[in-house]
Design a protein around this motif. Structure first.
Motif, short mmCIF file in Angstrom:
data_model
loop_
_atom_site.label_atom_id
_atom_site.label_comp_id
_atom_site.label_asym_id
_atom_site.label_seq_id
_atom_site.Cartn_x
_atom_site.Cartn_y
_atom_site.Cartn_z
N VAL A 7 1.17 4.42 -1.24
CA VAL A 7 0.76 3.12 -0.72
C VAL A 7 -0.59 3.24 0.01
CG1 VAL A 7 1.40 1.16 0.75
CG2 VAL A 7 3.19 2.50 -0.39
N ASN A 11 -4.81 -0.57 -3.58
CA ASN A 11 -4.42 0.11 -4.81
C ASN A 11 -5.60 0.24 -5.77
OD1 ASN A 11 -2.36 -0.45 -7.68
ND2 ASN A 11 -2.46 1.41 -6.51
N SER A 15 -4.31 5.38 -3.65
CA SER A 15 -2.99 5.44 -4.30
C SER A 15 -3.09 5.61 -5.82
CB SER A 15 -2.09 4.27 -3.90
OG SER A 15 -2.65 3.04 -4.25
N GLU A 19 -1.34 8.63 -7.79
CA GLU A 19 -0.48 8.36 -8.96
C GLU A 19 -0.93 9.21 -10.15
OE1 GLU A 19 0.57 4.72 -12.05
OE2 GLU A 19 -0.22 4.20 -10.08
N CYS A 33 0.54 1.66 -5.18
CA CYS A 33 0.54 0.23 -4.88
C CYS A 33 -0.25 -0.01 -3.61
CB CYS A 33 1.96 -0.31 -4.77
SG CYS A 33 2.88 0.35 -3.38
N SER A 39 -3.72 -6.73 -4.35
CA SER A 39 -3.80 -5.37 -4.87
C SER A 39 -3.61 -5.35 -6.37
CB SER A 39 -2.72 -4.50 -4.23
OG SER A 39 -2.89 -4.45 -2.84
N THR A 41 -1.62 -3.37 -7.95
CA THR A 41 -0.15 -3.40 -7.98
C THR A 41 0.30 -3.63 -6.54
OG1 THR A 41 -0.09 -1.80 -9.80
CG2 THR A 41 1.95 -2.12 -8.55
N LEU A 43 2.61 -3.95 -3.25
CA LEU A 43 3.85 -3.39 -2.75
C LEU A 43 4.95 -4.44 -2.86
CD1 LEU A 43 5.36 -1.12 -1.20
CD2 LEU A 43 4.56 -2.21 0.90
N SER A 44 6.14 -4.02 -3.32
CA SER A 44 7.25 -4.97 -3.45
C SER A 44 8.56 -4.28 -3.09
CB SER A 44 7.33 -5.47 -4.90
OG SER A 44 7.73 -4.41 -5.76
N LEU A 47 9.70 -1.88 -5.79
CA LEU A 47 9.08 -0.55 -5.75
C LEU A 47 9.68 0.31 -4.65
CD1 LEU A 47 5.32 -1.42 -6.41
CD2 LEU A 47 6.90 -0.21 -7.94
#
Length: 108
Positions: A7, A11, A15, A19, A33, A39, A41, A43-44, A47
């Protein structure tokens, strides 16, 4: 299979680098994320639920994750890597820093 969630803020640099680096390791799935809603991706909760270990770049990210997803963090490791936003994507110094810090929190 270890699932690592990295994080940062948007992103775009840190990050996605993490990744890319850790996706190359055998037995590791990695996703990057960002905490900002715009972003690449965002943040959720999905995730957070998916991840075994959540590795944030700065203390502010850790606070945001802790505050917003407190209920989903039970039994999960949430780690701050203390990597400031002064690196470009895939910058060799950033890659070296990640490779030095991340194994402290898990076996690779």
């Amino acid at each position: 299979m270890k699932k690592l969630l990295f994080v940062c803020t948007e992103n775009k640099l840190r990050s996605p680098t993490a990744e890319a680096v850790f996706s190359e390791y055998e037995g590791v799935e990695a996703i990057g994320c960002g905490t900002n809603s715009n972003s690449e991706t965002p943040l959720s909760g999905d995730l957070v639920e998916w991840a075994d270990i959540i590795l944030v770049m700065e203390k502010t990210h850790k606070a945001k994750v802790s505050q917003k997803y407190k209920a989903l963090l039970k039994g999960k490791k949430l780690v701050c890597l203390d990597i400031p936003d002064n690196y470009d994507r895939m910058q060799p110094e950033l890659v070296s820093l990640l490779k030095a810090k991340v194994p402290r929190y898990m076996r690779l």
